[in-house]
Write a protein that holds these residues in place. Structure first.
Motif, PDB file in Angstrom:
ATOM      1  N   VAL A 237      29.304  32.200  17.166  1.00 30.60           N
ATOM      2  CA  VAL A 237      29.957  32.325  15.889  1.00 30.60           C
ATOM      3  C   VAL A 237      31.093  31.715  16.216  1.00 30.60           C
ATOM      4  N   LYS A 238      31.547  30.547  15.492  1.00 24.55           N
ATOM      5  CA  LYS A 238      32.884  29.798  15.825  1.00 24.55           C
ATOM      6  C   LYS A 238      33.799  30.895  14.656  1.00 24.55           C
TER       7      LYS A 238
ATOM      8  N   ARG B   9      31.557  40.408  20.161  1.00 25.32           N
ATOM      9  CA  ARG B   9      32.691  40.152  21.297  1.00 25.32           C
ATOM     10  C   ARG B   9      33.282  38.796  21.094  1.00 25.32           C
ATOM     11  N   VAL B  10      34.484  38.791  20.832  1.00 24.29           N
ATOM     12  CA  VAL B  10      35.448  37.498  20.509  1.00 24.29           C
ATOM     13  C   VAL B  10      36.153  37.206  21.482  1.00 24.29           C
ATOM     14  N   SER B  11      36.325  35.699  21.641  1.00 22.97           N
ATOM     15  CA  SER B  11      37.350  35.414  23.045  1.00 22.97           C
ATOM     16  C   SER B  11      38.074  34.213  22.084  1.00 22.97           C
TER      17      SER B  11
ATOM     18  N   ARG C 142      35.483  32.112  19.593  1.00 24.53           N
ATOM     19  CA  ARG C 142      33.791  32.088  19.655  1.00 24.53           C
ATOM     20  C   ARG C 142      33.651  33.605  19.773  1.00 24.53           C
ATOM     21  N   ALA C 143      32.399  33.862  18.960  1.00 29.53           N
ATOM     22  CA  ALA C 143      32.192  35.280  19.154  1.00 29.53           C
ATOM     23  C   ALA C 143      30.466  35.316  19.344  1.00 29.53           C
TER      24      ALA C 143
ATOM     25  N   GLY D 225      39.858  31.721  26.885  1.00 34.09           N
ATOM     26  CA  GLY D 225      38.943  32.008  28.129  1.00 34.09           C
ATOM     27  C   GLY D 225      37.982  32.963  28.441  1.00 34.09           C
ATOM     28  N   PRO D 226      37.946  33.883  29.375  1.00 33.50           N
ATOM     29  CA  PRO D 226      36.989  34.892  29.498  1.00 33.50           C
ATOM     30  C   PRO D 226      37.500  35.958  29.093  1.00 33.50           C
ATOM     31  N   PHE D 227      38.742  36.362  28.184  1.00 33.82           N
ATOM     32  CA  PHE D 227      39.247  37.468  27.806  1.00 33.82           C
ATOM     33  C   PHE D 227      38.478  37.681  26.405  1.00 33.82           C
ATOM     34  N   LEU D 228      37.602  38.830  26.422  1.00 35.93           N
ATOM     35  CA  LEU D 228      36.900  39.049  25.152  1.00 35.93           C
ATOM     36  C   LEU D 228      37.383  40.440  24.614  1.00 35.93           C
ATOM     37  N   GLY D 229      37.550  40.415  23.149  1.00 38.56           N
ATOM     38  CA  GLY D 229      38.090  41.659  22.312  1.00 38.56           C
ATOM     39  C   GLY D 229      36.631  41.938  21.446  1.00 38.56           C
ATOM     40  N   ASP D 230      36.682  43.462  21.258  1.00 34.62           N
ATOM     41  CA  ASP D 230      35.667  43.725  20.161  1.00 34.62           C
ATOM     42  C   ASP D 230      36.012  43.508  18.817  1.00 34.62           C
ATOM     43  N   TYR D 231      35.123  43.236  18.040  1.00 30.21           N
ATOM     44  CA  TYR D 231      35.180  43.023  16.652  1.00 30.21           C
ATOM     45  C   TYR D 231      33.899  43.748  15.866  1.00 30.21           C
ATOM     46  N   TRP D 232      34.280  44.707  15.313  1.00 31.99           N
ATOM     47  CA  TRP D 232      33.275  45.865  14.593  1.00 31.99           C
ATOM     48  C   TRP D 232      33.448  45.515  13.193  1.00 31.99           C
TER      49      TRP D 232
END
Length: 180
Positions: free
Chosen positions: A77-78, A111-113, A98-99, A116-123
């Motif tokens: 997902v953009k 999981r959204v970034s 991107r997710a 780079g490789p750093f991801l965050g949660d999006y619930w």
């Protein structure tokens, strides 16, 4: 990498890493619930307006915040976030990310970034049956967003969403209402 570049880039990268790992502020919900229902991704796509949020460093000073979601050719997902950063020039800030949908989550966890490789949660904790509103959080309870399809929903709708966030365990006194 030459010495001058490494003296500038490496400390900057270290600072970004430390900032990403440090607490983002007070926890507004010590026991974040699991998402209430599954999400139809096709219906969730499109433009959302931020009605309210927990203040955070990456949105500091932002008004007129929108998030636009679309499918990418690779199945991710953009995410296109924009805001008016204020000031005399009214400059717009844009962040593209991107997710990836978390398997087995009913499409409600991503999981959204943005970097780079750093991801965050999006619930997606809850949403209207017609996808007119959505309440978004993440496991730490430090972040909360209330999103609507309209930039200025009615006061009864705002109160309903504030009440729903409270029922999910969030401290609604920490909400910062977004101006559009």
């Amino acid at each position: 990498m030459d010495r001058m570049t490494s003296r500038i880039i490496l400390p900057l990268l270290a600072a970004c890493l430390l900032a990403a790992c440090s607490p983002a502020g007070p926890v507004g919900n010590a026991a974040v619930p699991q998402p209430a229902k599954s999400v139809d991704v096709e219906r969730y796509l499109g433009r959302w307006f931020e009605l309210g949020r927990y203040e955070n460093g990456f949105e500091r000073g932002c008004e007129a915040v929108t998030a636009e979601y679309s499918l990418r050719p690779d199945g991710l997902v953009k995410v296109l976030n924009t805001c008016n950063a204020g000031g005399v020039d009214g400059r717009e800030r844009v962040a593209v990310g991107r997710a990836k949908i978390v398997p087995g989550s009913g499409n409600a966890k991503l999981r959204v970034s943005f970097f780079g490789p750093f991801l965050g949660d999006y619930w997606i904790l809850d949403h209207a049956p017609d996808y007119a509103w959505s309440i978004v959080g993440e496991p730490s309870g430090r972040y909360l967003w209330i999103l609507t399809r309209s930039p200025t929903p009615s006061e009864p709708v705002r109160k309903k969403l504030e009440s729903r966030a409270r029922s999910l365990g969030y401290d609604v006194t920490m909400l910062r209402w977004t101006h559009h």
